[in-house]
Write a protein that holds these residues in place. Structure first.
Motif, PDB file in Angstrom:
ATOM      1  N   ALA A 144     100.490  27.485   9.956  1.00 40.94           N
ATOM      2  CA  ALA A 144     100.062  28.280   8.799  1.00 40.94           C
ATOM      3  C   ALA A 144     100.695  29.671   8.873  1.00 40.94           C
ATOM      4  O   ALA A 144     101.165  30.214   7.867  1.00 40.94           O
ATOM      5  N   ASP A 145     100.762  30.239  10.095  1.00 39.52           N
ATOM      6  CA  ASP A 145     101.435  31.538  10.284  1.00 39.52           C
ATOM      7  C   ASP A 145     102.897  31.455   9.872  1.00 39.52           C
ATOM      8  O   ASP A 145     103.417  32.348   9.200  1.00 39.52           O
ATOM      9  N   LEU A 146     103.560  30.378  10.294  1.00 39.70           N
ATOM     10  CA  LEU A 146     104.978  30.213   9.973  1.00 39.70           C
ATOM     11  C   LEU A 146     105.191  30.123   8.463  1.00 39.70           C
ATOM     12  O   LEU A 146     106.140  30.702   7.931  1.00 39.70           O
ATOM     13  N   LEU A 147     104.313  29.373   7.787  1.00 38.05           N
ATOM     14  CA  LEU A 147     104.429  29.265   6.326  1.00 38.05           C
ATOM     15  C   LEU A 147     104.291  30.635   5.666  1.00 38.05           C
ATOM     16  O   LEU A 147     105.019  30.974   4.745  1.00 38.05           O
ATOM     17  N   ASP A 200      96.538  33.497   0.610  1.00 35.92           N
ATOM     18  CA  ASP A 200      95.081  33.576   0.714  1.00 35.92           C
ATOM     19  C   ASP A 200      94.499  32.214   1.114  1.00 35.92           C
ATOM     20  O   ASP A 200      93.575  32.131   1.930  1.00 35.92           O
ATOM     21  N   MET A 201      95.081  31.135   0.542  1.00 34.37           N
ATOM     22  CA  MET A 201      94.593  29.783   0.883  1.00 34.37           C
ATOM     23  C   MET A 201      94.851  29.488   2.365  1.00 34.37           C
ATOM     24  O   MET A 201      94.001  28.955   3.058  1.00 34.37           O
ATOM     25  N   ALA A 253      88.896  28.629   8.803  1.00 33.36           N
ATOM     26  CA  ALA A 253      88.166  27.391   9.100  1.00 33.36           C
ATOM     27  C   ALA A 253      88.542  26.859  10.479  1.00 33.36           C
ATOM     28  O   ALA A 253      87.697  26.404  11.251  1.00 33.36           O
ATOM     29  N   VAL A 254      89.833  26.954  10.806  1.00 38.50           N
ATOM     30  CA  VAL A 254      90.305  26.508  12.130  1.00 38.50           C
ATOM     31  C   VAL A 254      89.623  27.330  13.218  1.00 38.50           C
ATOM     32  O   VAL A 254      89.130  26.784  14.224  1.00 38.50           O
ATOM     33  N   MET A 255      89.552  28.646  13.034  1.00 40.07           N
ATOM     34  CA  MET A 255      88.936  29.497  14.055  1.00 40.07           C
ATOM     35  C   MET A 255      87.431  29.230  14.169  1.00 40.07           C
ATOM     36  O   MET A 255      86.859  29.355  15.251  1.00 40.07           O
TER      37      MET A 255
END
Lengths: 222, 135
Positions: free
Chosen positions: A159-162, A174-175, A182-184
């Motif tokens: 998600a960071d890379l995206l 934002d999504m 949610a992962v955290m």
């Protein structure tokens, strides 16, 4: 403590019942070995037993052996209480699976002291069983957490890379941030599971069943 | 295994080694550190890490502890004996209290439990190299 007595002599049985009740125990008594055997098949059967040797039908020695052959979820403590006072009898009784042996006529102080030994041993066995269960839970929890945390790390990182390729005002950022949150959240749960050090349960579906309370089971022991 | 990069800037670049057996995480870590301008090598086992370290000296190393073959704690001790200046961090999916004691005793500079935000690891690398913090 709930105590089972197997004794065919009415006078001895009545006396023993009276003493045990005076000491605050709940007493269930039977006059034959077979009745006692059947009573011991109940799920809430007593864990401390006082057995007479000589009884019609199944005697105390046979009853003792049969009980020891059974696999039980909760360990039991058996005291043989009998007029057979020879050393050979004592050895025979202990070999049959009795934990202790008292000869008649008995001294009530000695009986109380020996009963207390039995209670201490039952307490220790319960504590040990509890620890074994907890150990099982901890080992399972460790394995599950490890397997969960690996894919969580992938989700978080990709998600960071995206996001690195998106314009600062891209609404998809934002999504992705919500997904990371949610992962955290799941990650916080696995951390709590890894910190479990004790059994602590809470109601689940009202009171139909109970589940481990992940939020508090890792708190310091009281 | 991804071979250590061989570039002309090898002497000046800030090198990060990632040892991680999960291919998805390994690739992701390599991509993220590359995007942040670090020289990155990423390998899947401790044995591969020791081979890479013979010819390539990173300043920061991130180790998964639960590796096939040599585990991360043993690997850290081996690395510390040949590259005492490298900062080695544990990144693990599971650690109980006794694991954490072992991690501290093995000479790790720090440890992280997955899932850990990548920004945390990037910041740690920048700090280890003494870079100016990036906002």
């Amino acid at each position: 403590m709930k105590i089972l007595i197997a004794e065919d002599d009415t006078t001895s049985k009545t006396m023993l019942e009276a003493i045990l009740r005076k000491w605050g125990h709940e007493v269930i008594s039977h006059a034959t070995g077979m009745d006692a055997w059947e009573a011991m098949q109940a799920s809430d059967a007593p864990r401390l037993l006082i057995l007479d040797w000589v009884m019609p039908g199944m005697d105390g020695l046979v009853l003792c052996r049969k009980l020891r052959e059974q696999t039980r979820s909760d360990p039991i403590y058996i005291i043989m209480l009998t007029a057979h006072g020879e050393r050979a009898n004592i050895v025979q009784g202990l070999d049959a699976g009795a934990d202790d042996y008292i000869t008649k006529p008995y001294d009530s102080d000695e009986l109380r002291a020996r009963l207390n030994v039995g209670l201490r041993i039952l307490d220790l066995q319960s504590e040990l069983a509890k620890r074994e269960r907890l150990q099982g839970v901890l080992e399972m929890a460790g394995g599950v957490c490890h397997e969960l945390n690996q894919p969580l790390q992938s989700l978080l990182g990709y998600a960071d890379l995206l996001m690195l390729d998106m314009a600062p005002d891209d609404p998809r950022k934002d999504m992705l941030k919500k997904m990371q949150k949610a992962v955290m959240h799941v990650g916080d749960l696995t951390r709590k599971i890894m910190g479990i050090t004790q059994y602590r349960t809470k109601d689940h579906f009202g009171k139909i069943r109970r589940i481990v309370d992940i939020q508090t089971a890792g708190d310091p022991l009281p | 295994m991804t071979s250590p990069p061989k570039t002309d800037t090898a002497q000046t670049e800030q090198r990060v080694l990632v040892v991680e057996d999960d291919p998805a995480i390994r690739t992701m870590m390599q991509m993220v550190f590359t995007r942040h301008h670090f020289g990155v090598a990423a390998v899947g086992t401790g044995e591969e890490a020791l081979v890479a370290l013979e010819t390539w000296a990173p300043g920061v190393i991130f180790l998964d502890l639960n590796l096939p073959g040599m585990n991360g704690v043993t690997l850290c001790r081996r690395i510390r004996s040949v590259h005492p200046d490298a900062k080695v961090y544990a990144v693990t999916g599971y650690a109980n209290a006794s694991d954490i004691e072992e991690i501290a005793a093995a000479g790790f500079a720090g440890h992280f439990i997955k899932p850990v935000p990548l920004k945390t690891l990037i910041d740690v690398a920048h700090q280890a190299f003494g870079n100016t913090p990036i906002q």
